[in-house]
Design an enzyme around this catalytic site. Structure first.
Site, PDB file in Angstrom:
ATOM      1  N   GLY A   1       0.808  -1.070   0.118  1.00  0.00           N
ATOM      2  CA  GLY A   1      -0.115   0.015  -0.044  1.00  0.00           C
ATOM      3  C   GLY A   1       0.943   1.306   0.006  1.00  0.00           C
ATOM      4  O   GLY A   1       0.665   2.171  -0.663  1.00  0.00           O
TER       5      GLY A   1
ATOM      6  N   MET B   1       4.856   3.198   1.799  1.00  0.00           N
ATOM      7  CA  MET B   1       6.169   2.714   2.663  1.00  0.00           C
ATOM      8  C   MET B   1       6.436   4.156   3.594  1.00  0.00           C
ATOM      9  O   MET B   1       6.674   5.087   3.046  1.00  0.00           O
ATOM     10  CB  MET B   1       7.074   2.369   1.942  1.00  0.00           C
ATOM     11  CG  MET B   1       8.456   1.867   2.684  1.00  0.00           C
ATOM     12  SD  MET B   1       8.215   0.704   3.748  1.00  0.00           S
ATOM     13  CE  MET B   1       9.722   1.413   5.086  1.00  0.00           C
TER      14      MET B   1
ATOM     15  N   HIS C   1      -1.503   6.603   8.734  1.00  0.00           N
ATOM     16  CA  HIS C   1      -0.730   5.466   9.095  1.00  0.00           C
ATOM     17  C   HIS C   1       0.770   5.719   8.853  1.00  0.00           C
ATOM     18  O   HIS C   1       1.590   5.434   9.814  1.00  0.00           O
ATOM     19  CB  HIS C   1      -1.419   4.095   8.439  1.00  0.00           C
ATOM     20  CG  HIS C   1      -0.511   2.879   8.762  1.00  0.00           C
ATOM     21  ND1 HIS C   1      -0.900   2.008   9.736  1.00  0.00           N
ATOM     22  CD2 HIS C   1       0.701   2.400   8.336  1.00  0.00           C
ATOM     23  CE1 HIS C   1      -0.085   1.107   9.800  1.00  0.00           C
ATOM     24  NE2 HIS C   1       0.891   1.210   9.009  1.00  0.00           N
ATOM     25  N   GLU C   2       0.869   6.057   7.367  1.00  0.00           N
ATOM     26  CA  GLU C   2       2.575   5.999   7.098  1.00  0.00           C
ATOM     27  C   GLU C   2       3.126   7.190   7.913  1.00  0.00           C
ATOM     28  O   GLU C   2       4.259   7.139   8.553  1.00  0.00           O
ATOM     29  CB  GLU C   2       2.561   6.139   5.681  1.00  0.00           C
ATOM     30  CG  GLU C   2       2.106   5.315   4.745  1.00  0.00           C
ATOM     31  CD  GLU C   2       2.543   3.706   5.378  1.00  0.00           C
ATOM     32  OE1 GLU C   2       3.524   3.532   5.969  1.00  0.00           O
ATOM     33  OE2 GLU C   2       1.712   2.789   5.120  1.00  0.00           O
TER      34      GLU C   2
ATOM     35  N   HIS D   1       3.912   6.545  11.367  1.00  0.00           N
ATOM     36  CA  HIS D   1       5.044   5.714  11.749  1.00  0.00           C
ATOM     37  C   HIS D   1       6.354   6.334  12.103  1.00  0.00           C
ATOM     38  O   HIS D   1       7.344   5.998  12.553  1.00  0.00           O
ATOM     39  CB  HIS D   1       5.504   5.009  10.422  1.00  0.00           C
ATOM     40  CG  HIS D   1       4.782   3.566  10.229  1.00  0.00           C
ATOM     41  ND1 HIS D   1       4.940   2.767  11.232  1.00  0.00           N
ATOM     42  CD2 HIS D   1       4.223   2.903   9.379  1.00  0.00           C
ATOM     43  CE1 HIS D   1       4.498   1.518  10.954  1.00  0.00           C
ATOM     44  NE2 HIS D   1       3.905   1.688   9.708  1.00  0.00           N
TER      45      HIS D   1
HETATM   46 ZN    ZN Z   1       2.734   0.407   8.617  1.00  0.00          ZN
END
Ligand code: ZN
Length: 882
Positions: free
Chosen positions: A269, A271, A305-306, A309
């Site tokens: 999806g 990175m 989400h990314e 991170h």
């Molecule tokens: Zn992830």
């Protein structure tokens, strides 16, 4: 089995790296066939390693070594050796030294899309998990953290834009040539899996964000030229994510610039490379006429989400790949919380549980079951699974439930302070939860170590005379591969008792004070909880908000469930009550179909659904979810053995038909009333209206295919946005009516120049629920638009078929399984990661009835017998057959 079974790696064998690499200087010259990479590494023996005086073994794959020097002096032939996996320096200095390595690699020949490759003419990289070793020789493991400085050089005409992690510190033309360069420096030490570089003809849109400490961050999204107008939603999503992480977790962004690059060829999806996220363009590009409501919410969630991170994954990374859920489970939990805050919390929770049940429960119940933290692997790329991600998020959520909101936040703060800049383990993380709360979480830790979905059975009894209500909870953790004996788990069960008036009763546990948020902590195999002063018989609402990822069986009657459907103050359990009734009705319908007996009208259920539709408090998206019957997968999970997917499909369709007929006028009214005429907006309220309209249409079509096809065609023709187009097509492909192919053709004619929309066209056709679907998929594989190099296209057609077309994939003659085996074998040569993921679609075959099970096992064996199978596919297939 293969003679050369690949090597298994075990968590218990972990040892620290023999050497530390503090700094990495990379000099890269882009060239499609031969990209030259010169690495300048500052290396020293690791004082924490017993192997620090031994040889230095670097990982490397598909590289051509040109030169190697230690402290500037070229090594002689006998000083080092190479294999196709390693470069070994036999006697490295026992003090800090520099290591220079020059290599060549070929982006053009890289069809695996791991390391440096070309996506539609753009140079890009994917290094997680072990792609950096395909760029240069390195200690390619997450516990080696180094500061990176990268100089990239390229033909200006070929790659006018050159990007890498960190901040741009220099750039310019190279006099007398058509070439130019850029130098990027990342001040934060990072493992090499977070390394990224990109080069190509890219356009960008720009914005900025001011952090809580007043720093202005440049935000850029890079796309293929001409697609800039599709980045607005993604940019909004970055800003929302940055603000949310400051507010919810006190986390601020740390570089001067944050970049996203959207590429069309990508194995996953997206990175989270430090400061330079690379995205599958499907999760960036959106306009109302090219993206659905689901696309909009996916883009928002994946960008979040990314971005999240950056703290959970990048600033604090994993010690080794067994700790993958340290960053993934935690970050999924964080993105779920973000989406809950910017959208409807109740709806988000239901959607997440649906995903968990659709993807993780079957994994946990089959031959590929593994703990949230696996203890061994052959190929780590096979462990980017629903268990590590989705169940991993549930485990974090349970700790939050046990600790309570404010203590959990304290524990997270402690984690960020204690491990910033380090590579940590699950033990480290849980220790922070324990230290901040003073709670002993050693039994809870089993959630990370035991595979399998715990089964919770509930027995209840009300004693009128003593006004006591007793709940007896019993748990069982099923046997999974390699784990025959299971210990009881520490399960937080949120409970409410709903009184006859529909309100929650006050809870008083016998011998204890009022319960904290009514969380029952089940730790033993079986435990009894007694509630005092319960004057009338309540209906228990168990596992509210899905407080634990378990399967619950209870002694609730249909009457109890209808009552909860109407009155439960917990929206999740309102929905859940409807799902349980739906499942029972589907199972009953299946039995009747098999016995050729008449099926009763689901009048009470239809009436309860109608009441939900009329509820003025509930939002439209929630109502749409209520109208969606349990999936075929949900029913199969419950049956667990001798599953006949066609019978489940027939039972579910028959029930849909009955409900559609009983609710006909209300659904028609709803379908008419929810039409939106103004301009498109992706906001949750509008998206919910559309979802409700589609759910109504689906039931109408189930009731009467001809009328349904007519309405869906009208819906399709009137569509002014992609959500409505796909909504209508999603209904049409379920029907064997002439409108179906007519609409599909019109859709393709309209959108053939947009690769993301062509993906949707393939995905739609993969879902036609007929036993002949495999044949259709085979012919679509020969369609001029099909592309074996594009993971998105392969997933759209074949992935969708194997995952979402239960009837077609599980055709009784085994045609679906043979198709998948053929595809896996073909892809295994060019892109083993994608091949192995597809092979995992066999994960539930052992639960099937005998004939199908044998066909599936034969298909799996045919894969395993093929010569030269990749590690990736070998692992999935051999585990499946065990
Ligand atoms: Zn992830």
């Amino acid at each position: 089995m293969n003679k050369n079974s690949p090597k298994t790696i075990h968590l218990k064998d972990y040892t620290p790296p023999s050497h530390v690499i503090d700094r990495v200087g990379l000099d890269v010259t882009f060239h499609a066939e031969e990209t030259a990479v010169s690495a300048h590494l500052a290396v020293r023996p690791n004082p924490d390693s017993p192997a620090s005086e031994g040889p230095l073994e670097l990982d490397g794959e598909s590289l051509r070594l040109v030169r190697i020097a230690v402290d500037g002096k070229e090594l002689a032939k006998g000083d080092y050796s190479t294999t196709d996996q390693k470069l070994t320096i036999h006697h490295p200095p026992a003090r800090p030294f520099t290591l220079d390595i020059s290599t060549l690699c070929s982006p053009k020949a890289n069809t695996e899309l791991s390391g440096l490759y070309l996506s539609n003419g753009i140079y890009c990289t994917q290094c997680e998990a072990e792609g950096f070793r395909r760029i240069t020789y390195f200690l390619d493991r997450p516990d080696v953290l180094a500061r990176f400085r990268v100089r990239i050089e390229a033909e200006k005409s070929e790659a006018p834009v050159l990007l890498a992690n960190g901040n741009l510190i220099d750039s310019g033309d190279i006099a007398g040539t058509g070439r130019h360069f850029a130098v990027w420096e990342d001040p934060f030490p990072k493992p090499c899996y977070l390394f990224a570089m990109v080069g190509g003809n890219l356009a960008f849109v720009e914005d900025s964000f001011t952090t809580m400490s007043g720093r202005k961050i440049a935000l850029r999204i890079y796309v293929e030229p001409g697609k800039e107008d599709r980045c607005g939603w993604a940019m909004e999503s970055i800003k929302k994510s940055m603000a949310w992480d400051e507010q919810a977790f006190g986390r601020e962004y740390d570089l001067d610039i944050f970049m996203i690059v959207a590429v069309s060829m990508f194995n996953m999806g997206a990175m989270e490379n430090k400061g330079l996220n690379v995205f599958n363009d499907k999760y960036v590009l959106a306009l109302p006429d090219s993206a659905t409501d689901t696309d909009y919410s996916n883009i928002e969630a994946i960008i979040a989400h990314e971005y999240f991170h950056n703290w959970t994954g990048n600033r604090i990374t994993c010690r080794d790949w067994f700790q993958l859920c340290l960053k993934e489970g935690l970050t999924v939990f964080r993105d779920q919380e973000f989406s809950s805050d910017v959208r409807s919390r109740a709806v988000k929770r239901i959607q997440d549980v649906r995903t968990l049940r659709a993807q993780q429960f079957p994994e946990d119940a089959g031959p590929l079951a593994h703990p949230v933290r696996p203890s061994s692997y052959i190929e780590i790329n096979n462990f980017y699974t629903a268990t590590v991600y989705e169940k991993g998020a549930e485990v974090v959520r349970m700790m939050k439930t046990l600790l309570g909101e404010s203590v959990f936040r304290k524990a997270m703060d402690l984690y960020f302070t204690r491990y910033d800049g380090q590579a940590a383990t699950i033990e480290d993380f849980v220790q922070c939860m324990s230290d901040a709360s003073g709670r002993n979480l050693s039994q809870f830790f089993r959630w990370y170590e035991q595979a399998g979905t715990p089964e919770l059975s509930v027995k209840s009894q009300w004693d009128k005379r003593s006004k006591t209500y007793v709940l007896k909870l019993t748990q069982r953790v099923p046997t999974t591969p390699g784990q025959p004996d299971k210990q009881p788990q520490h399960i937080p069960v949120a409970v409410g008792l709903v009184g006859p008036n529909g309100h929650d009763m006050a809870l008083e546990l016998d011998g204890e004070e009022l319960l904290h948020e009514s969380i029952l902590e089940l730790k033993a195999k079986s435990q009894t909880f007694r509630f005092k002063n319960i004057g009338s018989r309540p209906v228990p609402s168990i596992n509210r908000g899905f407080s634990a990822p378990v399967k619950v069986t209870s002694d609730l009657t249909q009457k109890d469930l209808l009552f909860l459907m109407a009155h439960d103050s917990d929206p999740f359990n309102r929905w859940e009550a409807g799902q349980i009734i739906g499942k029972r009705l589907i199972l009953d319908t299946m039995t009747k179909i098999k016995a050729r007996r008449p099926v009763a009208e689901p009048k009470a259920y239809a009436a309860a659904l109608s009441e939900t539709l009329a509820d003025r408090q509930a939002d439209a998206q929630f109502k749409a979810l209520m109208l969606n019957l349990p999936t075929e997968q949900d029913v199969a999970s419950d049956i667990a053995r001798n599953v006949d997917p066609q019978l489940i499909h027939n039972g579910r369709e028959r029930l849909k038909q009955r409900i559609g007929r009983l609710m006909h006028s209300r659904l028609m009214q709803r379908w008419n009333a929810t039409k939106i005429t103004g301009p498109y907006s992706p906001d949750p309220a509008s998206a919910g209206k559309r979802a409700l309209r589609h759910a109504s249409l689906a039931l109408l079509a189930a009731a009467d295919a001809k009328e349904g096809a007519r309405l869906a065609m009208r819906h399709f023709r009137d569509a002014r946005n992609m959500s409505d187009e796909i909504g209508a097509l999603g209904v049409l492909i379920q029907l064997e009516e002439p409108e179906r192919d007519e609409a599909l053709q019109q859709y393709l004619d309209r959108h053939e120049d947009d690769h993301l929309l062509v993906d949707k066209w393939f995905a739609l056709q993969a879902q036609m629920p007929t036993p002949e679907a495999a044949e259709r998929v085979r012919s679509l594989m020969k369609h001029p638009r099909f592309n074996w190099q594009s993971p998105n296209r392969i997933r759209s057609l074949i992935g969708t078929f194997a995952t979402f077309n239960s009837v077609g994939f599980n055709a009784p003659d085994g045609a679906g399984y043979r198709l998948l085996a053929d595809v896996v074998l073909r892809l295994d040569k060019s892109n083993p990661q994608v091949a192995a993921r597809l092979a995992a679609s066999f994960r539930s075959y052992k639960a099937l009835e005998g004939k199908r099970r044998r066909h599936a096992a034969n298909a799996l064996k045919s894969i395993l017998e093929a010569p030269g199978l990749s590690r990736d596919t070998y692992e999935i297939v051999s585990r499946s057959l065990q």
